[in-house]
Write a protein that holds these residues in place. Structure first.
Motif, short mmCIF file in Angstrom:
data_model
loop_
_atom_site.label_atom_id
_atom_site.label_comp_id
_atom_site.label_asym_id
_atom_site.label_seq_id
_atom_site.Cartn_x
_atom_site.Cartn_y
_atom_site.Cartn_z
N PHE A 98 32.61 17.31 34.96
CA PHE A 98 32.03 18.29 34.05
C PHE A 98 31.79 19.67 34.66
CE2 PHE A 98 30.56 14.29 31.94
CZ PHE A 98 31.27 14.49 30.76
N HIS A 99 32.03 19.83 35.94
CA HIS A 99 31.86 21.17 36.51
C HIS A 99 32.94 22.10 35.99
CE1 HIS A 99 31.52 24.29 39.75
NE2 HIS A 99 30.26 24.02 39.54
N LYS A 100 32.59 23.36 35.87
CA LYS A 100 33.54 24.32 35.29
C LYS A 100 34.70 24.62 36.23
CE LYS A 100 30.57 28.23 36.61
NZ LYS A 100 29.80 29.38 36.08
N VAL A 101 34.54 24.27 37.50
CA VAL A 101 35.61 24.46 38.48
C VAL A 101 35.96 23.11 39.08
CG1 VAL A 101 36.32 25.58 40.61
CG2 VAL A 101 34.81 26.79 39.01
N HIS A 102 37.24 22.76 39.08
CA HIS A 102 37.69 21.52 39.71
C HIS A 102 38.91 21.86 40.58
CE1 HIS A 102 38.35 16.91 39.21
NE2 HIS A 102 38.59 17.32 40.44
N SER A 103 38.62 22.45 41.73
CA SER A 103 39.69 22.86 42.63
C SER A 103 40.43 21.64 43.17
CB SER A 103 39.11 23.67 43.79
OG SER A 103 38.52 24.87 43.32
N PRO A 104 41.73 21.78 43.45
CA PRO A 104 42.52 20.62 43.89
C PRO A 104 41.95 19.91 45.11
CG PRO A 104 43.97 22.46 43.34
CD PRO A 104 42.56 22.99 43.29
N GLN A 105 41.43 20.69 46.08
CA GLN A 105 40.98 20.10 47.33
C GLN A 105 39.73 19.25 47.19
OE1 GLN A 105 40.96 23.36 46.68
NE2 GLN A 105 39.02 24.30 47.28
N TYR A 106 39.08 19.28 46.03
CA TYR A 106 37.89 18.44 45.83
C TYR A 106 38.23 16.95 45.89
CZ TYR A 106 35.46 22.65 44.10
OH TYR A 106 34.89 23.91 43.97
N THR A 107 39.51 16.62 45.77
CA THR A 107 39.92 15.23 45.90
C THR A 107 39.50 14.65 47.25
OG1 THR A 107 41.80 15.50 44.41
CG2 THR A 107 41.93 13.69 45.97
N LEU A 108 39.47 15.48 48.28
CA LEU A 108 39.03 15.01 49.59
C LEU A 108 37.59 14.51 49.56
CD1 LEU A 108 40.58 17.72 51.96
CD2 LEU A 108 41.42 15.41 51.51
N TRP A 109 36.77 15.04 48.66
CA TRP A 109 35.39 14.58 48.53
C TRP A 109 35.35 13.13 48.04
CZ3 TRP A 109 32.73 19.04 45.27
CH2 TRP A 109 32.92 20.26 45.92
N LEU A 110 36.30 12.80 47.16
CA LEU A 110 36.28 11.50 46.50
C LEU A 110 36.89 10.39 47.34
CD1 LEU A 110 35.54 10.22 43.69
CD2 LEU A 110 37.95 10.56 43.08
N ILE A 111 37.85 10.72 48.19
CA ILE A 111 38.61 9.70 48.92
C ILE A 111 37.71 8.73 49.70
CG2 ILE A 111 40.29 9.33 50.77
CD1 ILE A 111 41.54 10.17 48.16
N PRO A 112 36.67 9.17 50.41
CA PRO A 112 35.83 8.19 51.13
C PRO A 112 35.24 7.11 50.23
CG PRO A 112 35.40 10.38 51.96
CD PRO A 112 36.28 10.56 50.76
N PHE A 113 34.91 7.43 48.99
CA PHE A 113 34.37 6.42 48.08
C PHE A 113 35.46 5.43 47.68
CE2 PHE A 113 31.44 9.98 47.57
CZ PHE A 113 30.22 9.33 47.73
N LEU A 114 36.68 5.90 47.53
CA LEU A 114 37.79 5.00 47.21
C LEU A 114 38.12 4.10 48.39
CD1 LEU A 114 40.16 7.49 45.33
CD2 LEU A 114 38.44 5.94 44.37
N VAL A 115 37.81 4.56 49.60
CA VAL A 115 37.99 3.74 50.79
C VAL A 115 36.87 2.70 50.91
CG1 VAL A 115 37.97 3.77 53.33
CG2 VAL A 115 39.26 5.51 52.07
N LEU A 116 35.64 3.12 50.71
CA LEU A 116 34.49 2.27 51.00
C LEU A 116 34.17 1.27 49.91
CD1 LEU A 116 32.06 4.93 52.53
CD2 LEU A 116 33.37 3.19 53.76
N LEU A 117 34.47 1.59 48.66
CA LEU A 117 34.06 0.75 47.54
C LEU A 117 35.26 0.00 46.97
CD1 LEU A 117 31.68 3.31 45.79
CD2 LEU A 117 31.04 1.37 47.24
N GLU A 118 35.03 -1.24 46.60
CA GLU A 118 36.11 -2.09 46.08
C GLU A 118 36.40 -1.74 44.62
OE1 GLU A 118 35.38 -6.23 46.60
OE2 GLU A 118 35.84 -6.18 48.74
N VAL A 119 37.33 -0.82 44.44
CA VAL A 119 37.86 -0.52 43.11
C VAL A 119 39.33 -0.88 43.13
CG1 VAL A 119 36.16 1.28 42.61
CG2 VAL A 119 38.29 1.89 43.79
N PRO A 120 39.91 -1.19 41.99
CA PRO A 120 41.32 -1.63 41.97
C PRO A 120 42.27 -0.61 42.59
CG PRO A 120 40.26 -2.10 39.87
CD PRO A 120 39.30 -1.26 40.65
N TRP A 121 43.15 -1.09 43.45
CA TRP A 121 44.09 -0.18 44.11
C TRP A 121 45.03 0.49 43.11
CZ3 TRP A 121 43.21 1.88 48.52
CH2 TRP A 121 42.52 1.19 49.52
N GLY A 122 45.29 -0.19 41.99
CA GLY A 122 46.14 0.42 40.97
C GLY A 122 45.54 1.70 40.43
#
Length: 451
Positions: free
Chosen positions: A335-359
């Motif tokens: 919902f932030h008015k800015v979603h710069s491409p590099q913000y994906t790096l913020w999310l990656i550690p959660f995808l590593v640490l938490l068991e969410v489907p790899w698909g």
């Protein structure tokens, strides 16, 4: 061995990431030290970086110490060394500029300054999650964004906070939480977002971490965590605010004035903007609505994430503060008015640490690539006067694909277990990553985290 291997793989990925951005630098330079090739190929070859772009316009080329003499004009232009980022990012920008005479120098020096934080992140994630850390160390986002902006230090501070809490369990909960609060506050002074994780952290301290023990709320411990975070932020910012308040305040004003335009990759521009008339009045109405709706919806997602975490606590006995932190980040990105491409790096550690489907993880990386590559091809097509319909469709796939997946991750993170390192490491964290709760409300054995 997994941690060392992940770090070495990350080092190779960083070399590729630097080469990718360095294609835009070098060769002939103009009188200001700008690579002549930069404006020619930055979009068509997808080698643009904010680091190289901001060599000019922020006093870096003149080696001006940030904030102290800076200000912002009524129309939002930064002057006199003011930069649009919190103080530690501005300080890193200045350090990267020391000894630099061209944008190519600045890119190289900044890369050398930032790379150790990516390596540290790879090592810590591997210690916590085992081979899953390769998603960070060898994933496409690190190639695309490692040296796009100054994200690597802030990601490292957030991951360090998670590491302290989940691995260093020989120390008391209070001691670990206070140390984690320091890391999160330092991260706040780089790029703000780790600061939102302090709220679920102090709730975690308040209720305790052992599900089978008698519950006694640790109000004092929670207040100590909050005070530590606030005190750290004040200690870092106060010297800059006192030495040059206008320049320090300019970074905040700049972000407040920033609009949801074609460069922000947000659902607001691509979803809400077409509903308004294509006039100055329509544009003003659109921006006014976003100014109110964006922070309001972000705050609502924060409250919902914390409440979902509380329900999880009532069922399982432990508050999932890392999962709640990830959900809060998803709400912010959505919902932030800015979603710069590099913000994906913020999310990656959660995808590593938490068991969410790899698909779903792969799907998010594909949607992200549509932005990380497609948006620059879109800008190039528009700049050349070409029909940009195809590129626009790619961008919209990325925008809406990311949005849908962030919404799914918002709910999945809160209930997700920590990824187990299995035979690759020895767990020391007790009760921090709960297994599923059975129908009779008994708790399955905790998932294991690395030593």
């Amino acid at each position: 061995m997994i941690a060392i291997g992940s770090t070495l793989v990350c080092a190779v990925t960083l070399l590729i990431a630097y080469w990718n951005k360095a294609r835009c630098a070098g060769g002939a330079f103009d009188e200001y030290g700008r690579s002549a090739i930069f404006d020619v190929i930055k979009d068509s070859n997808v080698c643009y970086s904010d680091i190289q772009y901001l060599w000019l316009g922020r006093g870096i080329d003149e080696h001006v110490f940030p904030y102290i003499t800076g200000d912002i004009t009524p129309d939002g232009q930064l002057t006199g060394g003011a930069v649009e980022y919190p103080v530690l990012s501005g300080l890193f920008m200045w350090i990267g500029g020391i000894g630099s005479h061209t944008d190519a120098d600045f890119l190289l020096h900044s890369a050398l300054l930032l790379a150790p934080f990516a390596l540290l992140t790879a090592y810590l994630l591997a210690r916590m999650a085992g081979p899953a850390a390769l998603l960070w160390a060898a994933g496409p986002p690190l190639v695309l964004y490692a040296f796009h902006n100054w994200e690597l230090p802030v990601v490292a501070t957030a991951v360090a906070a998670f590491y302290v809490m989940t691995v260093l369990t020989r120390y008391s909960l209070r001691d670990r939480a206070i140390a984690a609060a320091v890391f999160l506050a330092i991260g706040f002074c780089f790029k703000l977002y780790p600061g939102i994780f302090v709220l679920p952290l102090l709730i975690y301290v308040l209720v305790g971490e052992h599900p089978l023990r008698e519950k006694r709320f640790d109000v004092r411990g929670a207040l100590m965590v909050a005070a530590t975070a606030i005190g750290t932020v004040v200690a870092i910012n106060l010297p800059f605010a006192l030495a040059g308040y206008d320049g320090w305040r300019a970074s905040i004003t700049f972000q407040q004035l920033r609009q949801a335009d074609i460069t922000t990759n947000s659902i607001w521009y691509w979803g809400l903007r077409p509903l308004f008339a294509n006039t100055r009045a329509g544009e003003n109405s659109f921006q006014d609505m976003v100014t109110v709706a964006s922070p309001l919806l972000i705050l609502i997602t924060f409250v919902v994430a914390c409440c979902l975490g509380w329900r999880r606590y009532q069922l399982a006995g432990v508050y999932p503060w890392i999962g709640v932190s990830g959900a809060m980040l998803c709400g912010f990105l959505l919902f932030h008015k800015v979603h710069s491409p590099q913000y994906t790096l913020w999310l990656i550690p959660f995808l590593v640490l938490l068991e969410v489907p790899w698909g779903l993880v792969v799907a998010y990386l594909m949607a992200d690539a549509c932005i990380g590559v497609g948006v620059f091809r879109y800008f190039y097509a528009l700049g050349q006067g070409h029909n940009a319909e195809f590129e626009q469709n790619i961008v919209q796939i990325g925008v809406w694909g990311r949005a849908a997946l962030l919404l799914m991750f918002f709910f999945l993170f809160v209930g997700a277990r920590m990824r187990s390192v299995g035979r690759f490491g020895i767990a020391h964290a007790e009760g921090l990553a709960l297994g599923p709760v059975s129908a009779d409300r008994h708790i399955a054995p905790p998932a294991r985290t690395a030593a």
